[in-house]
Design a protein around this motif. Structure first.
Motif, PDB file in Angstrom:
ATOM      1  N   LEU A 144     -34.177 -87.092  -9.789  1.00 17.01           N
ATOM      2  CA  LEU A 144     -35.427 -87.426 -10.474  1.00 17.01           C
ATOM      3  C   LEU A 144     -36.071 -86.160 -11.063  1.00 17.01           C
ATOM      4  CD1 LEU A 144     -37.116 -89.895 -11.015  1.00 17.01           C
ATOM      5  CD2 LEU A 144     -38.353 -89.461  -8.883  1.00 17.01           C
ATOM      6  N   ARG A 145     -35.850 -85.060 -10.400  1.00 19.69           N
ATOM      7  CA  ARG A 145     -36.386 -83.796 -10.914  1.00 19.69           C
ATOM      8  C   ARG A 145     -35.346 -82.725 -10.639  1.00 19.69           C
ATOM      9  NH1 ARG A 145     -41.721 -82.974 -12.026  1.00 19.69           N
ATOM     10  NH2 ARG A 145     -42.399 -84.667 -10.655  1.00 19.69           N
ATOM     11  N   MET A 146     -35.008 -81.974 -11.641  1.00 20.41           N
ATOM     12  CA  MET A 146     -34.025 -80.908 -11.454  1.00 20.41           C
ATOM     13  C   MET A 146     -34.708 -79.563 -11.665  1.00 20.41           C
ATOM     14  SD  MET A 146     -30.529 -82.406 -13.084  1.00 20.41           S
ATOM     15  CE  MET A 146     -31.071 -83.259 -14.547  1.00 20.41           C
ATOM     16  N   ARG A 147     -34.151 -78.560 -11.047  1.00 15.25           N
ATOM     17  CA  ARG A 147     -34.777 -77.238 -11.158  1.00 15.25           C
ATOM     18  C   ARG A 147     -33.826 -76.244 -11.808  1.00 15.25           C
ATOM     19  NH1 ARG A 147     -36.646 -76.003  -5.304  1.00 15.25           N
ATOM     20  NH2 ARG A 147     -34.708 -77.094  -4.843  1.00 15.25           N
ATOM     21  N   TRP A 148     -34.365 -75.122 -12.200  1.00 12.17           N
ATOM     22  CA  TRP A 148     -33.516 -74.111 -12.816  1.00 12.17           C
ATOM     23  C   TRP A 148     -34.158 -72.737 -12.649  1.00 12.17           C
ATOM     24  CZ3 TRP A 148     -34.732 -70.917 -17.098  1.00 12.17           C
ATOM     25  CH2 TRP A 148     -36.007 -71.147 -17.659  1.00 12.17           C
ATOM     26  N   ALA A 149     -33.366 -71.726 -12.846  1.00  6.38           N
ATOM     27  CA  ALA A 149     -33.884 -70.365 -12.860  1.00  6.38           C
ATOM     28  C   ALA A 149     -32.909 -69.495 -13.638  1.00  6.38           C
ATOM     29  CB  ALA A 149     -34.042 -69.828 -11.423  1.00  6.38           C
ATOM     30  N   ALA A 150     -33.389 -68.359 -14.089  1.00  7.12           N
ATOM     31  CA  ALA A 150     -32.519 -67.450 -14.830  1.00  7.12           C
ATOM     32  C   ALA A 150     -32.693 -66.034 -14.310  1.00  7.12           C
ATOM     33  CB  ALA A 150     -32.843 -67.500 -16.315  1.00  7.12           C
ATOM     34  N   VAL A 151     -31.598 -65.298 -14.275  1.00  9.43           N
ATOM     35  CA  VAL A 151     -31.667 -63.898 -13.851  1.00  9.43           C
ATOM     36  C   VAL A 151     -32.487 -63.099 -14.868  1.00  9.43           C
ATOM     37  CG1 VAL A 151     -30.287 -61.835 -13.395  1.00  9.43           C
ATOM     38  CG2 VAL A 151     -29.485 -64.077 -12.617  1.00  9.43           C
ATOM     39  N   PHE A 158     -32.818 -72.752  -4.542  1.00 11.04           N
ATOM     40  CA  PHE A 158     -32.329 -74.020  -4.007  1.00 11.04           C
ATOM     41  C   PHE A 158     -32.664 -74.175  -2.531  1.00 11.04           C
ATOM     42  CE2 PHE A 158     -28.649 -76.472  -2.180  1.00 11.04           C
ATOM     43  CZ  PHE A 158     -28.905 -77.681  -2.810  1.00 11.04           C
ATOM     44  N   GLY A 159     -32.779 -73.037  -1.845  1.00  7.25           N
ATOM     45  CA  GLY A 159     -32.977 -73.087  -0.393  1.00  7.25           C
ATOM     46  C   GLY A 159     -31.652 -73.340   0.312  1.00  7.25           C
ATOM     47  N   TRP A 160     -30.664 -72.568  -0.069  1.00  7.04           N
ATOM     48  CA  TRP A 160     -29.296 -72.791   0.412  1.00  7.04           C
ATOM     49  C   TRP A 160     -29.212 -72.829   1.922  1.00  7.04           C
ATOM     50  CZ3 TRP A 160     -24.708 -74.497  -0.991  1.00  7.04           C
ATOM     51  CH2 TRP A 160     -23.592 -74.155  -0.228  1.00  7.04           C
ATOM     52  N   GLU A 161     -29.864 -71.827   2.533  1.00  5.02           N
ATOM     53  CA  GLU A 161     -29.692 -71.708   3.988  1.00  5.02           C
ATOM     54  C   GLU A 161     -30.241 -72.933   4.727  1.00  5.02           C
ATOM     55  OE1 GLU A 161     -30.733 -68.093   6.447  1.00  5.02           O
ATOM     56  OE2 GLU A 161     -29.700 -67.257   4.685  1.00  5.02           O
ATOM     57  N   CYS A 203     -22.277 -58.704 -16.556  1.00  2.00           N
ATOM     58  CA  CYS A 203     -22.042 -59.809 -15.636  1.00  2.00           C
ATOM     59  C   CYS A 203     -23.020 -59.726 -14.470  1.00  2.00           C
ATOM     60  CB  CYS A 203     -20.601 -59.773 -15.124  1.00  2.00           C
ATOM     61  SG  CYS A 203     -20.274 -61.046 -13.898  1.00  2.00           S
ATOM     62  N   PHE A 204     -23.879 -60.714 -14.378  1.00  2.00           N
ATOM     63  CA  PHE A 204     -24.837 -60.769 -13.274  1.00  2.00           C
ATOM     64  C   PHE A 204     -24.566 -61.982 -12.393  1.00  2.00           C
ATOM     65  CE2 PHE A 204     -26.874 -58.471 -16.752  1.00  2.00           C
ATOM     66  CZ  PHE A 204     -27.324 -57.325 -16.123  1.00  2.00           C
ATOM     67  N   ALA A 205     -23.280 -62.190 -12.098  1.00  5.42           N
ATOM     68  CA  ALA A 205     -22.903 -63.379 -11.330  1.00  5.42           C
ATOM     69  C   ALA A 205     -23.477 -63.334  -9.920  1.00  5.42           C
ATOM     70  CB  ALA A 205     -21.387 -63.499 -11.284  1.00  5.42           C
ATOM     71  N   ARG A 206     -23.364 -62.207  -9.280  1.00  2.31           N
ATOM     72  CA  ARG A 206     -23.851 -62.138  -7.883  1.00  2.31           C
ATOM     73  C   ARG A 206     -25.359 -62.295  -7.837  1.00  2.31           C
ATOM     74  NH1 ARG A 206     -20.749 -56.811  -7.186  1.00  2.31           N
ATOM     75  NH2 ARG A 206     -18.629 -57.583  -7.428  1.00  2.31           N
ATOM     76  N   GLU A 207     -26.028 -61.692  -8.818  1.00  2.00           N
ATOM     77  CA  GLU A 207     -27.492 -61.827  -8.875  1.00  2.00           C
ATOM     78  C   GLU A 207     -27.868 -63.297  -9.048  1.00  2.00           C
ATOM     79  OE1 GLU A 207     -25.624 -59.630 -10.351  1.00  2.00           O
ATOM     80  OE2 GLU A 207     -26.510 -57.638 -10.179  1.00  2.00           O
ATOM     81  N   ALA A 208     -27.089 -64.000  -9.878  1.00  4.83           N
ATOM     82  CA  ALA A 208     -27.382 -65.423 -10.097  1.00  4.83           C
ATOM     83  C   ALA A 208     -27.150 -66.217  -8.814  1.00  4.83           C
ATOM     84  CB  ALA A 208     -26.522 -65.970 -11.224  1.00  4.83           C
ATOM     85  N   LEU A 209     -26.105 -65.872  -8.075  1.00  6.87           N
ATOM     86  CA  LEU A 209     -25.837 -66.561  -6.804  1.00  6.87           C
ATOM     87  C   LEU A 209     -26.996 -66.346  -5.837  1.00  6.87           C
ATOM     88  CD1 LEU A 209     -22.038 -65.890  -6.154  1.00  6.87           C
ATOM     89  CD2 LEU A 209     -23.143 -68.140  -6.314  1.00  6.87           C
ATOM     90  N   ASP A 210     -27.444 -65.121  -5.759  1.00  5.18           N
ATOM     91  CA  ASP A 210     -28.529 -64.819  -4.819  1.00  5.18           C
ATOM     92  C   ASP A 210     -29.816 -65.533  -5.210  1.00  5.18           C
ATOM     93  OD1 ASP A 210     -26.824 -63.277  -3.373  1.00  5.18           O
ATOM     94  OD2 ASP A 210     -27.413 -61.383  -4.307  1.00  5.18           O
ATOM     95  N   LEU A 211     -30.108 -65.499  -6.511  1.00  8.57           N
ATOM     96  CA  LEU A 211     -31.310 -66.177  -6.977  1.00  8.57           C
ATOM     97  C   LEU A 211     -31.207 -67.683  -6.715  1.00  8.57           C
ATOM     98  CD1 LEU A 211     -34.006 -66.053  -8.512  1.00  8.57           C
ATOM     99  CD2 LEU A 211     -32.714 -66.244 -10.655  1.00  8.57           C
ATOM    100  N   GLY A 212     -30.025 -68.203  -6.950  1.00  7.66           N
ATOM    101  CA  GLY A 212     -29.806 -69.637  -6.740  1.00  7.66           C
ATOM    102  C   GLY A 212     -30.002 -70.018  -5.287  1.00  7.66           C
ATOM    103  N   ALA A 213     -29.458 -69.205  -4.402  1.00  7.98           N
ATOM    104  CA  ALA A 213     -29.590 -69.488  -2.974  1.00  7.98           C
ATOM    105  C   ALA A 213     -31.058 -69.571  -2.593  1.00  7.98           C
ATOM    106  CB  ALA A 213     -28.884 -68.407  -2.161  1.00  7.98           C
TER     107      ALA A 213
END
Lengths: 332, 805, 278, 211
Positions: free
Chosen positions: B731-738, B439-442, B426-436
């Motif tokens: 119009l454009r979506m992004r993605w990333a993977a751990v 996406f530019g969460w902050e 389970c790499f849920a936290r890693e995925a959250l961090d990568l997503g942040a």
């Protein structure tokens, strides 16, 4: 209507080359005839086998029914002109942009390529009870299912109900009203010209039709007078999806402003009544006023004053009000 | 050395056919003398056939035959709540009652019109809560729920009391006796420990799958064998299921399903309606095409069960979830035994790792179309419902909305469900961090609820885990004397590219060029192995493993053949570039083509004449047919592993909500995944984005409407059901993977079909609530009317628990 | 000719939804045929009949006898207005003349109900309730009339009290038809929004509604025929004296003596007897 | 359970498995473009009305002249799929709600499910089968889709590709947003819009290179 048939029932197809021939066919077959313009409304009825004409009269071959030409300082648009052409024709885009915008907001590119202005104006309502083939008032029965206590009527009307609570779904209809357009209706006994506002009728007048046209009538021209050429226009259509969807509420307005005040105005909405509504009172409230948000709010309040929402569609009131407000405010 | 196929973008092998119009889906097949069948569907939500008068129809010229539920040739379907293709007691409007075959479709339609059926209306219910009321109607004559105890399953009547309803009032979920209840810890202790307790009434709609291709089917018989063309997600499972239903030997059924125009869980193991074409063809002695139209597809094409729910969550000041109390009333539809509600409880426990949890549920039959799994069954609903509550908690506790997820997200030691099971990784936290970061969460959260003209900006997040694999399937491949590797896939071609992507595991094991590999799929006469059921994102995990195992088997055989011919131990040989060669002396070796010829000569296990004894009979039959055609690699996946396999997608969305019109403009979406090793970046992106788009539809536009008086559906056309179009998504979506491999599986890949949909739905629900200043609307779909009513303080169009609107 | 209109309900069951539009034309034609037939018949008998008027006038009989009090006349005309409004709003749209009719129709219906209620109360407590009912004498009269119609010589029957037999018969027909129309009309009020309730089409099953619509429709078309007949008689010269009495309330002495038996009806004066001679 | 009575005008048939198998041996699997969808002249009882359309017509499809017997009420999609064997044009909804049946009529996109074949007499029809050149060279739009990894289930693909082709042929410098507008009459239930727009952008690029 779960007994699915889903194949167009056998019938004859006629492709007359002139209005006269078309009218003869319509007279010959009377109520058993069906006028086919773009067909996007028609084929649904046929495939569901709810409407089963004996003779389909395809207007596609009648040249005089298509095209856009100048008429004094106005335009005459053939009803068989495609919505794409209406949306892109330089004369319409340049001088009567409101109609171009309205046409551009219809459904999808493919539908606009095939759908016609006349067909869009004369289209039938989308009430899903009626379209489901239920024997409602509009279908010749004696009940409105959509206004029953538990009915699903979020997309039905808040004005103008008379037993039937269906709405007019046309995007171009309110634009024609705002532009003071006239509809030329021809039948075998001659030609009648209606103001756009009078062309559309409510269920109080005839519960089975959306326009003044009766069997045997053809819409033969849409006249746009020069009155509003180059005026300030506002068009907005609210829907859940940005393509295909019919509008929840649409506003179309034309205004002339000078010296910071609105000199003259036409505001029309659709999606709120069984016919596109001209908002005379709201128009009077803004004429002579500065196009401010406050005036917009006031006009919006006037516009919704006599609304009678159904169980699920009270949201149409603030929506309509805000669209009127935006139409006024857009003048700033 | 060949470049590894895994991790690279490739054009799927079926793509050219798909884009030139040559790909043939079920309705594209024609056979000489083909008849057209048409269905007569029940007009009522629940009724019984008293009498069928087909005389006028059968007398029509061109009408060949009629098939009803009573036909002796129709298979007998047994089991609790089992669904036959035709019925004399329809349980929903639109259920097929009979079929007519005619020489053309117009005649068949005319015949359907000419048939008079006398239906006796029976009590019906479309809202589960109505059925739970004392004296309320039951969807079936024998009850309203499916009771399970041990191995027993039976239909029972299940009611709550008037007191339960009175205590709740009209707008809160009554919580009578539960059909299912489980506890972890003691939920009251958890609430006692909490600094903040939130309670919400939640509604999640049911929604149809609406695959683009309706489940049309064409069947004919030849020499005692049934040939059936249909649309299905899983070739092997549908083949077995069809033979089983029809009481036939699997070898007497040829299933052709090279392409499947979308399933999303609705075409897992074939549709009951296949029986109609098969039996009608058998009866008439002619090929039969049953073209399913869009209405019919909406009726018989399955749907996701809706929930009417209550959720109570306790939080400590740091955001840690102390307790979850969840009660779900599931709309089970008319058939099936959808386990969405159970999975929802499990997913909730996994997402937030509550210290204490109580889960209660009732799954109630209604007279609405049958339910089945739909992409993340249960998972997509629960995250769309609970994620906005997490936002609310974060707001009230004054902590960042990403942090509150991070605080609660599981690590490898996370638990789930009543048995507190474990996961393979389970790499849920890693995925959250990568997503942040991606996406530019902050920066984006600075925009929360700020205005751009009349538009209010909202930023949201949705976390979504789901099952990502199974184990123990078979792999079957053959290296033929042409030197090419033929990888046989029992899995269906449902558009995820998994027929190719999982085959790449074999390609890489053998060190081959992908161009030298050929995938064989979609036609059971082409000898396909047993496969996973292709639900719950099992395929990628299950079949990278099975193909890996088969390839290892082939590799061992190659090494043995080479060692036998050229000397040395098998271990001293390796494979690459279509050759097996001595590692120390790469010049010493032989081509796969030569090895294949030798394998045919050697026979036995090398050529497939001797097979491992743990294979599924379907694989055995296929391998036996292929024996002698080359060097066979065949094996069952015996890699084993602990815990269940779960993948994650974290969805991040930004919306602009027009405060004057309620229109939602979705401007940004980023999906970040933990699905182990990335097999195929582009198809992974397609899964993440495509699932999200379905999630947008689920949370925002898609409708499922019934008239309560008549129990008849309205949103049965696409224009009324409103699945999202291309202008309704960014119009454009992004993605990333751990891209961290799962340590328990050889390739490291986990499935990813399911989680994206919940991520999309939850992220948009969260973002809309954010744009509304934290107002949680607690229902799906968030259509313009609902949003505008909230924005303007107008009366909401629907009551909080009002369903099917 | 179709008699009924049927439709498939949402469950595809065939249900009755009302009477056929043809029945409206049938009723119209029936009314016209009756009127024409009657007129021709009367013409052919031009002088065959007629009561003698040589009976002596009772002493003290005034020149004018009150036949309809003001309230009775007011009732009649209000009812007539509402009936006309109802028929026009009901049938003009059927005939293709479209206008927003629903509100007028139900308001006229309410007016009709009010007048009918008033009439029942008024006639029960303030008028001679039985004066409009067919009595034994009327049966006798009827027998003779029938026989005379078939050419048999008959002695003069007793003269009528306040109402002659044909009025009574007509009134009975109107009572039955109006009650049917009113009873079904009241139910149908639940299918329109009024100031007092929101519409609910589901208070009856659609099969029951079919019956309601058929009864309403039948009574509606029956009223077409009845109203035609009524108007026809009202404008016939020999009935003019009755028609006039519905305007001014009085009949003159001659007509009174010619048509009424003073023993049986002495006018609708304040004391239910002949007014004082002035 | 109520006894269900089925009324037939013919006696019930007896099917023994043996007899049945005999019966179906003849039913071959040969692919045929022959039409069974619409009643042929023998079955159509109603005579052709005077002045109604002629059933036998010539259609110009993908540059070829095809003689075909078309009923007055037949949609173009049905003619293409069931009479001309052009099954690349898909029926997703048959109601102008999904776009899978999109074809070009004189270079303009139309839903072939929602027009009568007789309405396109004398006009150029192009279907997905007509995009590829006879020598197997893909249309730039098809090539773009290959380059970008294409669709998922691809049932919608022929329709999308036809919409894309019509658009980029006329707008060789279109933006992504303009492409989205042009493709807004096509529905993809796999939700693969991002990749579809990537393909559209790539197609614009390839068109530019070709020009």
């Amino acid at each position: 209507m779960a007994v699915i048939r889903d194949m167009i029932p056998p019938c004859e197809l006629f492709q007359p080359a002139s209005i006269g021939d078309a009218l003869n066919l319509l007279d010959q077959y009377g109520e058993n005839s069906w006028v086919l313009a773009g067909g996007l409304d028609s084929f649904d009825w046929f495939k569901d086998r709810i409407k089963r004409p004996e003779a389909i009269v395809d207007l596609g071959g009648i040249e005089e029914l298509s095209g856009i030409r100048a008429d004094g300082d106005g335009l005459v648009i053939g009803p068989m002109t495609s919505l794409t052409e209406v949306a892109t024709h330089p004369d319409i885009v340049g001088r009567f942009g409101l109609l171009a915008q309205a046409a551009e907001h219809v459904a999808t590119p493919q539908i606009r390529n095939q759908g016609t202005l006349g067909g869009n104006l004369a289209q039938d309502t989308r009430c899903w009870y009626y379209r489901g083939g239920w024997p409602c008032y509009r279908a010749g029965g004696n009940i409105c299912y959509a206004s029953a206590p538990k009915a699903m009527n979020a997309e039905h009307c808040v004005f103008g109900a008379s037993r039937c609570v269906a709405i007019n779904p046309s995007d171009t209809a309110p634009a024609t009203i705002a532009l003071d357009a006239q509809m030329v209706v021809t039948n075998s006994s001659g030609e009648t010209v209606y103001d756009a506002e009078d062309f559309f009728i409510g269920p109080g007048i005839d519960i089975e039709r959306m326009t003044v046209m009766e069997p045997g009538d053809l819409l033969t021209a849409i006249r746009i007078p020069g009155t509003w050429a180059g005026a300030d226009f506002y068009f907005e259509k609210i829907r859940d999806r940005q393509s295909w969807d019919f509008s929840l509420v649409t506003v179309a307005s034309a205004m002339r402003t000078s010296g910071g005040t609105i000199q003259d105005a036409r505001i029309s909405v659709n999606g709120v009544a069984p016919y596109p509504m001209r908002l005379d009172e709201a128009e009077r409230a803004v004429i002579g006023q500065a196009p401010t948000d406050d005036i917009g709010v006031a006009a919006g309040d006037i516009a919704i004053r006599r609304a009678q929402p159904l169980r699920h569609n009270a949201y149409k009131l603030p929506l309509m009000k805000n669209l009127v407000r935006r139409a006024v405010r857009a003048e700033v | 050395m060949a470049e590894k196929a895994i991790g690279r973008d490739i054009a799927p092998p079926d793509l050219r056919a798909k884009i030139t119009g040559r790909a043939r889906y079920a309705e594209d097949f024609r056979a000489e003398g083909m008849l057209f069948a048409k269905l007569l569907l029940s007009p009522m939500p629940h009724c019984r056939v008293r009498r069928i008068d087909a005389s006028a129809a059968l007398a029509m010229e061109g009408v060949v035959d009629i098939l009803t539920a009573d036909d002796p040739l129709m298979p007998e379907i047994t089991g609790v709540a089992a669904e036959a293709a035709l019925t004399n007691e329809p349980l929903y409007e639109g259920e097929p009652v009979l079929a007519v075959a005619a020489v053309d479709e117009t005649t068949a339609a005319d015949a359907i019109e000419a048939i008079r059926v006398d239906f006796e209306p029976l009590p019906f219910v479309v809202d589960p809560l109505d059925s739970l009321r004392p004296g309320g109607p039951n969807a079936r004559l024998d009850g309203n729920i499916q009771w399970r105890e041990g191995q027993t399953r039976e239909i029972r009547e299940f009611k709550w009391t008037d007191e339960d309803f009175d205590a709740a009032g009209p707008d809160r979920l009554p919580m009578g006796e539960a059909q299912v209840e489980w506890n972890v810890g003691e939920v009251d202790d958890g609430f006692a420990d909490a600094d903040l307790v939130l309670e919400e009434t939640l509604l999640h709609q049911s929604l149809s799958h609406h695959p683009m291709e309706p489940r049309s089917v064409m069947a004919y018989w030849q020499n005692g064998k049934l040939y059936l063309h249909t649309s299905t997600q899983s070739t092997a499972r549908t083949h077995a299921g069809l033979a089983n239903r029809l009481g036939m030997d699997q070898s007497d059924v040829v299933l052709v399903t090279e392409y499947c125009g979308g399933g999303f869980g609705s075409k897992i193991s074939g549709a009951p309606i296949n029986d109609v074409a098969a039996i009608m063809s058998r009866k008439t002695g002619r090929p039969v095409m049953l073209r399913i139209n869009r209405y019919e597809e909406t009726y018989i094409g399955r749907a996701r069960p809706g929930f009417q729910s209550f959720a109570k969550m306790g939080f400590r000041n740091d955001g840690r979830v102390t307790a979850i109390d969840l009660y779900i009333v599931q709309d089970a539809g008319s058939y099936g035994s959808s386990g969405d509600f159970n999975t929802a409880g499990t997913v909730a426990s996994l997402c937030y790792q509550p210290e204490h949890m109580r889960f209660r549920a009732v799954s109630v039959y209604t007279n609405t179309p049958p339910r089945s799994a739909q992409r993340a069954p249960g998972g997509a609903q629960i995250v769309a419902m609970l994620e906005p509550i997490m936002d609310k908690a974060a707001r009230e506790l004054g902590i960042d909305r990403l942090d509150i997820r991070r605080v609660n997200a599981p690590g490898h030691d996370g638990w789930l469900g009543p048995a507190q099971g474990t996961m393979s990784s389970c790499f849920a936290r890693e995925a959250l961090d990568l997503g942040a970061e991606v996406f530019g969460w902050e920066e984006r959260t600075q925009l929360s609820a700020t205005r751009r003209g009349t538009k209010s900006i909202g930023v949201g997040i949705g976390i979504s885990p789901f099952v990502g694999g199974s184990r123990g399937m078979d792999g079957l491949l053959v290296i033929r004397p042409d030197g090419r590797l033929y990888i046989h896939q029992g899995i269906g071609n449902l558009g995820t590219h998994s027929i190719a992507d999982t085959a790449r595991a074999a390609c890489d094991v053998l060190g081959m060029e992908w161009d030298d590999c050929e995938v064989v799929w979609g036609d059971t006469s082409r000898n396909l192995p047993w496969s996973s059921s292709q639900s719950g994102s099992q395929t990628t995990h299950a079949h990278t493993r099975s193909n890996h195992a088969a390839a290892l088997d082939a590799k061992a055989k190659l090494q043995e053949i080479a060692a036998g011919a050229l000397g040395g131990s098998p271990d001293s040989y390796d494979c690459a570039d279509g050759r097996v060669f001595q590692t120390a002396n790469p010049g010493r070796g032989m081509t796969f083509a030569e090895a294949a010829r030798r394998a045919i000569d050697m026979g036995g296990r090398y050529s497939g004449h001797e097979l491992p004894d743990d294979l599924n009979p379907m694989t055995v039959a296929s391998a036996t047919n292929l024996a002698g055609e080359g060097l066979m690699g065949v094996a069952r996946d015996n890699y084993g592993g602990d815990g269940s396999i779960w993948s994650w997608v974290m969805g991040f969305a930004q919306v602009e909500v027009d405060v004057e019109t309620g229109q939602i403009d979705l401007t940004e979406y980023t999906g970040v995944t933990d699905c182990g090793t990335v097999l195929h970046p582009r198809s992974l992106a397609a899964q993440i984005h495509g699932g999200a788009v379905q999630g947008f539809g689920q949370a925002r536009s898609q409708k499922w409407v019934f008239d309560p008086q008549w129990g008849v559906a309205f949103a049965k056309r696409l224009y009324t059901a409103r699945p999202p179009g291309i202008l309704d998504v960014p119009l454009r979506m992004r993605w990333a993977a751990v891209d961290e491999p799962d340590p328990q599986t050889p390739v490291g890949a986990k499935g990813i079909g399911e989680p994206p949909i919940g991520a999309g739905a939850a992220a948009i629900a969260s973002a809309v609530a954010d744009a509304l200043g934290g107002q949680c609307l607690c229902r799906t779909p968030l259509t313009t009317d609902v949003v505008l009513a909230a924005l303007t303080g107008t009366e909401q169009p629907y009551r909080p628990l009002e369903t099917h609107v | 000719m179709e008699l009924w209109r049927r439709a498939a309900n949402p469950w595809n069951q065939e249900v009755l939804i009302g009477i056929s539009f043809d029945l409206m034309w049938a009723a119209l034609i029936a009314g016209v045929v009756f009127v024409t037939g009657h007129a021709l018949w009367v013409r052919s008998l031009a002088t065959a009949n007629g009561h003698g008027d040589d009976a002596p006038a009772p002493p003290g009989l005034p020149a004018r006898i009150l036949r309809h009090t003001f309230s009775a006349r007011a009732f009649h005309w209000l009812m007539a207005i509402s009936m006309f409004a109802l028929l026009v709003t009901a049938f003009f749209p059927w005939a293709g003349i479209q206008f927003p009719w629903v509100t007028i129709h139900w308001l006229a219906g309410v007016l009709l109900i009010l007048t009918v209620v008033y009439h029942i109360i008024h006639s029960t407590f303030w008028q001679d309730f039985w004066s409009m009912w067919v009595g034994r004498d009327d049966v006798e009269t009827a027998k003779r009339e029938v026989k005379r119609f078939f050419g048999k010589e008959q002695p003069e029957g007793p003269k009528a009290a306040k109402y002659p037999l044909d009025h009574k018969m007509y009134h009975h027909a109107i009572v039955v038809v109006t009650f049917a129309a009113v009873a079904t009309g009241v139910l149908m009020m639940f299918r329109v929004d009024t100031w007092f309730w929101a519409r609910n089409p589901y208070i009856l099953s659609d099969a029951m509604w079919g019956v309601v619509y058929v009864v309403h429709g039948l009574s509606g078309v029956a009223l077409i025929s009845l109203v035609i007949a009524h108007i026809y008689f009202a404008i016939r010269p020999e009935k003019w004296w009755i028609t006039m009495s519905m305007f001014n309330g009085f009949v003159n002495r001659k007509e009174y003596l010619e048509h009424h038996d003073p023993e049986r009806w002495a006018g609708d004066g304040p004391q239910g007897q002949l007014p004082e001679q002035t | 359970m109520t006894e269900v009575e089925i009324i037939r005008d013919r006696g019930p048939r007896n099917y023994s498995r043996r007899k049945f198998i005999k019966g179906v041996i003849a039913a071959g699997a040969t692919v045929s473009a022959s039409s069974y969808l619409f009643r042929g002249p023998g079955v159509l009882t109603a005579g052709q009305a005077r002045g109604g359309v002629e059933r036998l017509m010539t259609l110009t499809v993908n540059g070829q002249q095809r003689r075909v017997d078309v009923l007055p009420y037949e949609t173009l999609a049905m003619t293409l799929r069931y009479k001309l064997g052009l099954t690349g044009t898909k029926l997703g909804c048959d109601r102008a709600e999904c776009g899978a049946c999109t074809v070009h009529i004189d270079g303009v996109t139309h839903y072939s499910c929602s027009m009568l074949t007789h309405q396109v007499r004398g006009r150029e029809i192009r279907t997905i089968e007509g995009l590829e050149s006879p020598d197997g060279e893909l249309h730039p739009v098809q090539q773009a889709v290959m380059d970008e990894g294409g669709f998922q289930c691809a049932f919608c693909a022929p329709g999308f590709i036809m919409s894309m082709a019509a658009f980029v042929e006329d707008n060789p410098s279109a933006s992504r947003a303009q492409c989205a507008q042009a493709l807004s009459g096509n529905l993809c239930r796999c939700g693969d819009y991002n990749k579809i727009l990537d393909s559209a952008e790539r197609a614009v690029e390839l068109m530019g290179q070709r020009a």
